[in-house]
Design a protein around this motif. Structure first.
Motif, PDB file in Angstrom:
ATOM      1  N   LEU A 186      39.090  40.566  30.811  1.00  0.00           N
ATOM      2  CA  LEU A 186      40.546  40.386  29.923  1.00  0.00           C
ATOM      3  C   LEU A 186      39.914  38.353  28.807  1.00  0.00           C
ATOM      4  O   LEU A 186      39.037  38.309  29.568  1.00  0.00           O
ATOM      5  CB  LEU A 186      41.235  39.910  31.430  1.00  0.00           C
ATOM      6  N   PHE A 187      39.952  38.775  27.821  1.00  0.00           N
ATOM      7  CA  PHE A 187      40.021  37.658  27.728  1.00  0.00           C
ATOM      8  C   PHE A 187      40.532  36.580  26.703  1.00  0.00           C
ATOM      9  O   PHE A 187      41.928  37.298  27.154  1.00  0.00           O
ATOM     10  CB  PHE A 187      38.651  38.023  26.086  1.00  0.00           C
ATOM     11  N   ASP A 188      40.169  35.221  26.673  1.00  0.00           N
ATOM     12  CA  ASP A 188      41.396  34.366  25.397  1.00  0.00           C
ATOM     13  C   ASP A 188      40.984  34.889  24.485  1.00  0.00           C
ATOM     14  O   ASP A 188      41.498  33.826  23.684  1.00  0.00           O
ATOM     15  CB  ASP A 188      40.332  32.613  26.090  1.00  0.00           C
ATOM     16  N   ILE A 196      38.610  36.022  31.333  1.00  0.00           N
ATOM     17  CA  ILE A 196      39.165  35.503  32.582  1.00  0.00           C
ATOM     18  C   ILE A 196      38.914  36.115  33.472  1.00  0.00           C
ATOM     19  O   ILE A 196      39.748  37.302  33.135  1.00  0.00           O
ATOM     20  CB  ILE A 196      40.429  35.269  31.638  1.00  0.00           C
ATOM     21  N   GLU A 197      38.348  35.073  35.134  1.00  0.00           N
ATOM     22  CA  GLU A 197      38.146  36.584  35.713  1.00  0.00           C
ATOM     23  C   GLU A 197      38.834  36.986  36.045  1.00  0.00           C
ATOM     24  O   GLU A 197      39.866  36.119  36.845  1.00  0.00           O
ATOM     25  CB  GLU A 197      36.671  36.302  36.568  1.00  0.00           C
ATOM     26  N   LEU A 198      38.359  38.225  36.918  1.00  0.00           N
ATOM     27  CA  LEU A 198      39.749  38.837  37.926  1.00  0.00           C
ATOM     28  C   LEU A 198      39.316  39.586  39.621  1.00  0.00           C
ATOM     29  O   LEU A 198      38.195  39.903  39.191  1.00  0.00           O
ATOM     30  CB  LEU A 198      41.204  39.684  37.160  1.00  0.00           C
ATOM     31  N   TYR A 206      45.419  43.256  40.616  1.00  0.00           N
ATOM     32  CA  TYR A 206      44.314  42.776  40.413  1.00  0.00           C
ATOM     33  C   TYR A 206      45.094  40.900  40.032  1.00  0.00           C
ATOM     34  O   TYR A 206      46.334  41.228  39.310  1.00  0.00           O
ATOM     35  CB  TYR A 206      43.619  42.721  38.911  1.00  0.00           C
ATOM     36  N   ARG A 207      44.521  39.731  40.365  1.00  0.00           N
ATOM     37  CA  ARG A 207      44.459  38.690  39.915  1.00  0.00           C
ATOM     38  C   ARG A 207      43.622  37.690  39.834  1.00  0.00           C
ATOM     39  O   ARG A 207      42.302  37.712  39.527  1.00  0.00           O
ATOM     40  CB  ARG A 207      45.462  38.646  41.648  1.00  0.00           C
ATOM     41  N   LEU A 208      44.141  36.224  39.301  1.00  0.00           N
ATOM     42  CA  LEU A 208      43.512  35.929  38.952  1.00  0.00           C
ATOM     43  C   LEU A 208      42.306  34.960  39.495  1.00  0.00           C
ATOM     44  O   LEU A 208      42.536  34.942  40.864  1.00  0.00           O
ATOM     45  CB  LEU A 208      43.687  33.794  37.914  1.00  0.00           C
ATOM     46  N   SER A 214      34.327  35.643  42.350  1.00  0.00           N
ATOM     47  CA  SER A 214      33.285  36.989  41.440  1.00  0.00           C
ATOM     48  C   SER A 214      34.462  37.816  40.923  1.00  0.00           C
ATOM     49  O   SER A 214      34.995  38.602  41.968  1.00  0.00           O
ATOM     50  CB  SER A 214      31.818  37.674  42.182  1.00  0.00           C
ATOM     51  N   GLY A 215      34.520  37.773  39.659  1.00  0.00           N
ATOM     52  CA  GLY A 215      35.371  38.769  38.986  1.00  0.00           C
ATOM     53  C   GLY A 215      34.866  40.180  38.699  1.00  0.00           C
ATOM     54  O   GLY A 215      33.168  40.059  39.268  1.00  0.00           O
TER      55      GLY A 215
END
Length: 318
Positions: A186-188, A196-198, A206-208, A214-215
């Motif tokens: 996921l990116f911004d 955006i690491e999950l 999955y969550r932030l 570490s994502g």
């Protein structure tokens, strides 16, 4: 009294705000806390502030004001924090120069943590003790008593957190064509930007990522992503199942208060991979290999034709 929340320290205040995991939100309590109620004098006011498990107090952020003047802890008030509950005692009787018609403002910050739900509530209640002003409230035989009427009702504010569901298909969106084995990040931004690491909380969930976590890639199949604020995000397919073509661009994910229900996008993000082989694009080693293979085939065909068209040598007669 009122309870309000803001996603920014100097932002707009309202009964609700949106945020993502790891974000800081700010709360503000306002209440009328006069020196007297009827013929009774107030000894102290008690505020009990309760956070849902998805929010964490910043214990160092509490600020109390009366009529825009800062109060001093211990002298004017005390704070006790026990897990999700903060108890604030405003010492009306013991505070020198306490105004007759005081209005108190209590503000503090909290962090959205890994236990966040779509709706993270925060409520506060207020009560007080009072005494006959002709008596000494420190006399153990005549202590202050809780007010028996006109107690304010609880007031509350909410912090909303969001997510979306992801489903992978082969060739077309069809419940009989679910496709496993793809991976996403996921990116911004639509290109470049920040990842955006999950982290994976449970199977398919999955969550932030928070703090030093570490994502990991999103494995799909079927996946749910949570912990996001409203905004626009972009999914990039980083691994494609064997025999399927990769996506040419990132997939847009737009989250707003209007297109969500119970914290998630109403519409699932459906991603389709087509089966087959894509010819290499211009440039790069893939193109050179393609051209070389084609050239070798043409050369082999030419040699074959030359050999076939050459006249046979006459046989010698003995």
């Amino acid at each position: 009294g009122s309870k309000e929340v803001s996603a920014g320290q100097s932002g707009s205040w309202s009964a609700a705000a949106t945020a993502g995991m790891g974000d800081t939100v700010h709360f503000r309590i306002k209440a009328f806390t006069p020196k007297y109620h009827g013929d009774k004098k107030v000894y102290e006011y008690k505020f009990v502030d309760q956070l849902d498990p998805g929010l964490t107090f910043d214990s160092s952020s509490f600020i109390l004001k009366i009529d825009d003047e800062l109060l001093t802890i211990s002298e004017n008030y005390t704070i006790e924090i026990a897990e999700q509950k903060a108890t604030i005692i405003l010492r009306a009787h013991a505070s020198s120069g306490y105004p007759a018609n005081a209005e108190v403002e209590i503000s503090y910050a909290a962090t959205v943590n890994e236990n966040a739900q779509p709706d993270n509530g925060n409520s506060v209640s207020m009560s007080w003790t009072e005494f006959d002003p002709s008596t000494d409230p420190t006399d153990p035989d005549n202590p202050p008593v809780p007010a028996s009427e006109n107690l304010p009702v609880d007031v509350a504010a909410s912090v909303y957190v969001y997510g979306f569901h992801l489903q992978k298909y082969q060739d077309s969106v069809d419940e009989e064509k679910f496709l496993e084995g793809a991976e996403f990040k996921l990116f911004d931004a639509a290109s470049g930007g920040k990842e955006i690491e999950l982290v994976q909380s449970t199977d398919g969930q999955y969550r932030l990522a928070l703090g030093d976590e570490s994502g990991v890639p999103i494995a799909a199949g079927t996946a749910s992503i949570f912990g996001l604020d409203t905004g626009t995000y972009w999914l990039e397919e980083t691994f494609v199942p064997v025999g399927f073509n990769p996506l040419k661009e990132r997939v847009k994910v737009e989250i707003s208060e209007e297109n969500t229900l119970d914290g998630y996008l109403i519409d699932t993000i459906n991603v389709v991979n087509k089966a087959g082989i894509i010819l290499p694009g211009t440039g790069g080693i893939g193109s050179y290999i393609f051209y070389l293979a084609g050239g070798l085939l043409m050369l082999a065909a030419l040699l074959y034709l030359l050999k076939k068209s050459r006249p046979a040598s006459p046989k010698k007669v003995k």
